[in-house]
Design a protein around this motif. Structure first.
Motif, mmCIF file in Angstrom:
data_model
loop_
_atom_site.group_PDB
_atom_site.id
_atom_site.type_symbol
_atom_site.label_atom_id
_atom_site.label_comp_id
_atom_site.label_asym_id
_atom_site.label_seq_id
_atom_site.Cartn_x
_atom_site.Cartn_y
_atom_site.Cartn_z
ATOM 1 N N PRO A 43 0.645 -1.284 0.015
ATOM 2 C CA PRO A 43 0.056 0.053 -0.032
ATOM 3 C C PRO A 43 0.869 1.162 -0.110
ATOM 4 O O PRO A 43 1.717 1.482 0.629
ATOM 5 C CB PRO A 43 -0.904 -0.175 1.353
ATOM 6 N N ASP A 94 -9.216 6.807 -2.817
ATOM 7 C CA ASP A 94 -8.671 5.531 -2.703
ATOM 8 C C ASP A 94 -8.523 4.803 -4.053
ATOM 9 O O ASP A 94 -9.232 4.820 -4.581
ATOM 10 C CB ASP A 94 -9.300 4.664 -1.448
ATOM 11 N N TYR A 95 -7.380 4.527 -4.302
ATOM 12 C CA TYR A 95 -7.314 4.046 -5.708
ATOM 13 C C TYR A 95 -6.616 2.639 -5.810
ATOM 14 O O TYR A 95 -5.576 2.315 -5.022
ATOM 15 C CB TYR A 95 -6.137 4.757 -6.780
ATOM 16 N N THR A 96 -7.097 1.867 -6.845
ATOM 17 C CA THR A 96 -6.408 0.543 -6.812
ATOM 18 C C THR A 96 -5.522 0.324 -8.133
ATOM 19 O O THR A 96 -5.989 0.832 -9.119
ATOM 20 C CB THR A 96 -7.736 -0.815 -7.031
ATOM 21 N N ARG A 115 -2.806 -0.924 -3.399
ATOM 22 C CA ARG A 115 -3.876 0.498 -3.176
ATOM 23 C C ARG A 115 -2.819 1.546 -3.134
ATOM 24 O O ARG A 115 -1.744 1.672 -2.516
ATOM 25 C CB ARG A 115 -4.437 0.280 -1.723
ATOM 26 N N THR A 117 -3.457 5.444 -1.637
ATOM 27 C CA THR A 117 -4.439 6.379 -0.965
ATOM 28 C C THR A 117 -3.691 7.622 -1.016
ATOM 29 O O THR A 117 -2.765 8.020 -0.559
ATOM 30 C CB THR A 117 -4.590 6.151 0.552
#
Length: 120
Positions: A43, A94-96, A115, A117
């Motif tokens: 992350p 929030d991005y994948t 992820r 953020t």
């Protein structure tokens, strides 16, 4: 010039003849190529309007020539074909992030996902 190294596996077989004689044969078989794998940085976090610390994705395999395609980056971030992500994010959220790497010699692919953020 880089030299590629291959390993060999010897496969033994027993053969029973019609006269009842057992013989052994041994053949060399090339091992398959090691799998292509894509690194995962875990992350990531950042702040809108502040440049992110660049992230480098890696591919691990035999040929060492790979090409990345990365989707889902926060707006304002870009990537290079060799997997370096950088820039200044512009929108909190929030991005994948999904990355696909391709071995340009034998066309194998591998994927990674993480992820990212972006705080306001």
């Amino acid at each position: 010039m880089r030299r590629l190294q291959r390993s060999l596996t010897f496969v033994a077989a027993l053969v029973l003849s019609s006269g009842g004689l057992v013989t052994a044969t041994q053949e060399a078989a090339a091992d398959p190529k090691p799998p292509l794998t894509a690194s995962n940085p875990g992350p990531q976090t950042g702040t809108a309007g502040v440049p992110v610390t660049p992230v480098q994705l890696y591919c691990y395999h035999q040929n060492y020539i790979c090409d990345w395609n990365i989707v889902g980056l926060p707006p304002g971030l870009t990537y290079t074909s060799y997997g370096k992500i950088s820039g200044t994010s512009t929108v909190a959220g929030d991005y994948t992030v999904n990355g696909t790497v391709k071995d340009v010699i034998d066309q194998r692919t591998a994927t990674t996902s993480f992820r990212w953020t972006i705080n306001p």
